[in-house]
Design a protein around this motif. Structure first.
Motif, PDB file in Angstrom:
ATOM      1  N   VAL A 112     -32.636  78.221  15.384  1.00 46.98           N
ATOM      2  CA  VAL A 112     -31.233  77.772  15.847  1.00 46.98           C
ATOM      3  C   VAL A 112     -30.381  77.591  14.577  1.00 46.98           C
ATOM      4  O   VAL A 112     -31.011  77.022  13.378  1.00 46.98           O
ATOM      5  N   HIS A 113     -29.177  77.989  14.491  1.00 46.51           N
ATOM      6  CA  HIS A 113     -28.494  77.826  13.321  1.00 46.51           C
ATOM      7  C   HIS A 113     -28.204  76.279  13.156  1.00 46.51           C
ATOM      8  O   HIS A 113     -28.259  75.513  13.948  1.00 46.51           O
ATOM      9  N   PRO A 114     -28.243  75.885  11.871  1.00 48.01           N
ATOM     10  CA  PRO A 114     -28.420  74.611  10.968  1.00 48.01           C
ATOM     11  C   PRO A 114     -27.267  73.655  11.837  1.00 48.01           C
ATOM     12  O   PRO A 114     -27.489  72.824  12.015  1.00 48.01           O
ATOM     13  N   GLN A 115     -25.939  74.249  12.136  1.00 49.25           N
ATOM     14  CA  GLN A 115     -25.074  73.542  12.583  1.00 49.25           C
ATOM     15  C   GLN A 115     -25.373  73.091  13.970  1.00 49.25           C
ATOM     16  O   GLN A 115     -24.811  72.151  14.439  1.00 49.25           O
ATOM     17  N   ILE A 116     -25.805  73.832  14.644  1.00 50.54           N
ATOM     18  CA  ILE A 116     -26.397  73.459  16.132  1.00 50.54           C
ATOM     19  C   ILE A 116     -27.253  72.608  15.849  1.00 50.54           C
ATOM     20  O   ILE A 116     -27.482  71.694  16.939  1.00 50.54           O
ATOM     21  N   LEU A 117     -28.202  72.768  15.395  1.00 50.76           N
ATOM     22  CA  LEU A 117     -29.413  71.919  15.157  1.00 50.76           C
ATOM     23  C   LEU A 117     -28.833  70.463  14.777  1.00 50.76           C
ATOM     24  O   LEU A 117     -29.494  69.532  15.461  1.00 50.76           O
ATOM     25  N   SER A 118     -28.127  70.147  13.894  1.00 49.72           N
ATOM     26  CA  SER A 118     -27.438  69.045  13.490  1.00 49.72           C
ATOM     27  C   SER A 118     -26.612  68.449  14.812  1.00 49.72           C
ATOM     28  O   SER A 118     -26.735  67.215  15.139  1.00 49.72           O
ATOM     29  N   ALA A 119     -25.949  69.352  15.546  1.00 46.90           N
ATOM     30  CA  ALA A 119     -25.272  68.846  16.634  1.00 46.90           C
ATOM     31  C   ALA A 119     -26.248  68.202  17.770  1.00 46.90           C
ATOM     32  O   ALA A 119     -26.046  67.301  18.330  1.00 46.90           O
ATOM     33  N   LEU A 120     -27.576  68.927  17.825  1.00 49.09           N
ATOM     34  CA  LEU A 120     -28.411  68.639  18.830  1.00 49.09           C
ATOM     35  C   LEU A 120     -29.227  67.382  18.362  1.00 49.09           C
ATOM     36  O   LEU A 120     -29.379  66.398  19.165  1.00 49.09           O
ATOM     37  N   TYR A 121     -29.429  67.165  17.126  1.00 49.26           N
ATOM     38  CA  TYR A 121     -29.772  65.740  16.928  1.00 49.26           C
ATOM     39  C   TYR A 121     -29.027  64.617  16.910  1.00 49.26           C
ATOM     40  O   TYR A 121     -29.368  63.491  17.515  1.00 49.26           O
ATOM     41  N   LYS A 122     -27.641  65.066  16.864  1.00 51.20           N
ATOM     42  CA  LYS A 122     -26.474  63.711  17.368  1.00 51.20           C
ATOM     43  C   LYS A 122     -26.638  63.683  18.910  1.00 51.20           C
ATOM     44  O   LYS A 122     -26.504  62.387  19.287  1.00 51.20           O
TER      45      LYS A 122
ATOM     46  N   GLY B 165     -24.340  73.102  26.751  1.00 48.35           N
ATOM     47  CA  GLY B 165     -22.900  72.752  26.375  1.00 48.35           C
ATOM     48  C   GLY B 165     -22.646  72.434  24.955  1.00 48.35           C
ATOM     49  O   GLY B 165     -21.659  73.031  24.406  1.00 48.35           O
ATOM     50  N   ILE B 166     -23.557  71.726  24.400  1.00 53.05           N
ATOM     51  CA  ILE B 166     -23.307  71.282  22.859  1.00 53.05           C
ATOM     52  C   ILE B 166     -23.484  72.569  21.995  1.00 53.05           C
ATOM     53  O   ILE B 166     -22.737  72.462  20.924  1.00 53.05           O
ATOM     54  N   GLN B 167     -24.489  73.400  22.297  1.00 51.25           N
ATOM     55  CA  GLN B 167     -24.371  74.463  21.511  1.00 51.25           C
ATOM     56  C   GLN B 167     -23.178  75.437  21.458  1.00 51.25           C
ATOM     57  O   GLN B 167     -22.861  76.007  20.393  1.00 51.25           O
ATOM     58  N   PHE B 168     -22.902  75.837  22.560  1.00 51.54           N
ATOM     59  CA  PHE B 168     -21.885  76.780  22.753  1.00 51.54           C
ATOM     60  C   PHE B 168     -20.423  76.127  22.223  1.00 51.54           C
ATOM     61  O   PHE B 168     -19.531  76.615  21.583  1.00 51.54           O
ATOM     62  N   ASP B 169     -20.364  74.683  22.360  1.00 53.75           N
ATOM     63  CA  ASP B 169     -18.981  74.013  21.809  1.00 53.75           C
ATOM     64  C   ASP B 169     -19.267  74.041  20.429  1.00 53.75           C
ATOM     65  O   ASP B 169     -18.138  74.380  19.583  1.00 53.75           O
ATOM     66  N   THR B 170     -20.328  73.960  19.673  1.00 56.69           N
ATOM     67  CA  THR B 170     -20.541  74.379  18.061  1.00 56.69           C
ATOM     68  C   THR B 170     -20.201  75.960  17.932  1.00 56.69           C
ATOM     69  O   THR B 170     -19.749  76.220  17.028  1.00 56.69           O
ATOM     70  N   LEU B 171     -20.836  76.782  18.749  1.00 53.68           N
ATOM     71  CA  LEU B 171     -20.601  78.104  18.191  1.00 53.68           C
ATOM     72  C   LEU B 171     -19.030  78.527  18.430  1.00 53.68           C
ATOM     73  O   LEU B 171     -18.698  79.486  17.646  1.00 53.68           O
ATOM     74  N   PHE B 172     -18.478  77.883  19.330  1.00 56.00           N
ATOM     75  CA  PHE B 172     -16.882  78.293  19.432  1.00 56.00           C
ATOM     76  C   PHE B 172     -16.131  77.396  18.684  1.00 56.00           C
ATOM     77  O   PHE B 172     -14.905  77.175  18.965  1.00 56.00           O
TER      78      PHE B 172
ATOM     79  N   ASN C 165     -14.622  79.490  14.866  1.00 55.64           N
ATOM     80  CA  ASN C 165     -15.310  80.815  14.932  1.00 55.64           C
ATOM     81  C   ASN C 165     -16.681  81.022  14.410  1.00 55.64           C
ATOM     82  O   ASN C 165     -16.886  82.106  13.904  1.00 55.64           O
ATOM     83  N   LEU C 166     -17.414  79.888  14.504  1.00 51.95           N
ATOM     84  CA  LEU C 166     -18.859  80.189  14.072  1.00 51.95           C
ATOM     85  C   LEU C 166     -19.656  81.378  14.867  1.00 51.95           C
ATOM     86  O   LEU C 166     -20.155  82.044  14.012  1.00 51.95           O
ATOM     87  N   TYR C 167     -19.420  81.500  16.085  1.00 54.26           N
ATOM     88  CA  TYR C 167     -20.087  82.561  16.671  1.00 54.26           C
ATOM     89  C   TYR C 167     -19.794  83.851  16.146  1.00 54.26           C
ATOM     90  O   TYR C 167     -20.682  84.855  16.036  1.00 54.26           O
ATOM     91  N   PHE C 168     -18.313  84.204  15.845  1.00 59.06           N
ATOM     92  CA  PHE C 168     -18.132  85.388  15.317  1.00 59.06           C
ATOM     93  C   PHE C 168     -18.597  85.626  13.839  1.00 59.06           C
ATOM     94  O   PHE C 168     -19.023  86.534  13.359  1.00 59.06           O
ATOM     95  N   ARG C 169     -18.572  84.416  13.381  1.00 59.76           N
ATOM     96  CA  ARG C 169     -18.836  84.575  11.580  1.00 59.76           C
ATOM     97  C   ARG C 169     -20.521  84.894  11.590  1.00 59.76           C
ATOM     98  O   ARG C 169     -21.003  85.760  10.627  1.00 59.76           O
TER      99      ARG C 169
END
Length: 341
Positions: free
Chosen positions: A12-22, A244-251, A254-258
């Motif tokens: 998983v992308h690190p920003q998503i992993l961080s969000a999941l931890y929170k 939900g939190i994963q897609f909230d992070t991806l969008f 523009n993380l998803y596109f980057r």
């Protein structure tokens, strides 16, 4: 072992992993009623220029395909797809398991042609015996296709026009949609894609998420009691906030596109490596999947060092194998691949 086997081999992308931890530190409402899922829906709706109430999160691509097709088709209808389409080849009969037949059309580098679709539908209704046959009730395509190829805006317009002529929905499998949108050969924006179909999903599993897909019904056409039917098919996640939190992070930002662009950039370098090592390409793919023809004996040697995906038999002595880059592919991995080859 170096692996280019698929685009979901890393977590998983690190920003998503961080969000999941929170997320792990606080209580949340179940079944997608949490604040993260609601926020993700609003962000995706804005990106697609659609209504947030028609966006849903499911756990994986096969479940999404099976639920969408089963809920949008009548009992006597089947779904038209390319002969090479995922639902026809690599989903273990999941569609047939719901009681609906996959109706294959010839594939041209993974794509169906509007003229073939038109002929199929005209021929069906010209047959006096059609009341005894499986009705074509939907068209399924993938963007990109299973061979990494892309439908152009003109091709989508032509296919969707035929669907509207016959009153059947067009459904787009977007498991790798991020990589289609990031391709330099793509001419279809996300809002345009939403306008040119009746339902599609934004793949998360293959594009940076731990799991999950974002399903979008584009014309206020969500099937009645859809969540009930999702649960009936065993595809409703109680801990909906996990997706939900994963897609909230991806969008966000523009993380998803980057991160999707990384797969395309590294795929271009992969093409250069394979070309210089004189591999024969099976077809030209403008996205993250690259298909080459290899001698079977050489493939066995390659297997000892690099994981790739077997795709199909080419002849008695050779096979088509797939190299796939992803949001997580690194330059170091490409350098190691070049050395191994």
């Amino acid at each position: 072992m170096l692996s280019f086997e698929s685009d979901y081999i890393k977590g998983v992308h690190p920003q998503i992993l961080s969000a999941l931890y929170k997320l792990n530190e606080e209580p949340f409402a179940g079944y997608g009623e949490d604040k993260f899922t609601k926020s993700a829906k609003q962000k995706i709706a804005a990106a697609c220029n659609t209504d947030a109430k028609d966006i849903f999160f499911l756990v994986g691509g096969t479940q999404t395909n099976a639920v969408v097709i089963a809920t949008m088709l009548k009992a006597y209808e089947g779904v038209i797809a390319a002969q090479t389409g995922h639902i026809n080849v690599h989903e273990a009969g999941a569609i047939e398991h719901t009681g609906h037949k996959v109706l294959p059309l010839p594939a041209h580098f993974g794509k169906i042609r509007s003229q073939d679709l038109s002929i199929y539908l005209k021929t069906f209704y010209a047959d006096e015996n059609y009341p005894h046959m499986v009705f074509p009730g939907m068209v399924y395509i993938s963007q990109p296709t299973e061979y990494g190829t892309l439908y152009s805006k003109a091709e989508l317009n032509a296919i969707y026009a035929i669907c509207k002529e016959y009153g059947i929905p067009l459904y787009i499998d977007g498991a790798r949609l991020g990589y289609a949108l990031a391709s330099t050969e793509n001419d279809v924006s996300l809002p345009e894609l939403a306008r040119l179909c009746d339902a599609f999903y934004i793949g998360g599993t293959k594009v940076g998420a731990l799991c999950g897909e974002a399903l979008v019904f584009t014309h206020n056409n969500t099937p009645n009691h859809f969540i009930t039917q999702v649960k009936q098919h065993g595809a409703l996640l109680a801990k909906g906030s996990l997706i939900g939190i994963q897609f909230d992070t991806l969008f966000t930002d523009n993380l998803y596109f980057r991160i999707s662009k990384n797969a395309i950039d590294t795929a271009q370098q992969l093409i250069d490596i394979l070309d210089k090592k004189e591999f024969k390409f099976f077809l030209k793919s403008p996205t993250n999947q690259q298909f080459v023809i290899v001698d079977n004996a050489k493939q066995q040697i390659l297997k000892q060092h690099v994981a790739t995906g077997f795709w199909e038999k080419y002849n008695d002595n050779s096979s088509v194998i797939r190299f796939a880059t992803s949001w997580a592919t690194t330059l170091d991995e490409l350098t190691k691949l070049r050395e191994i080859l």
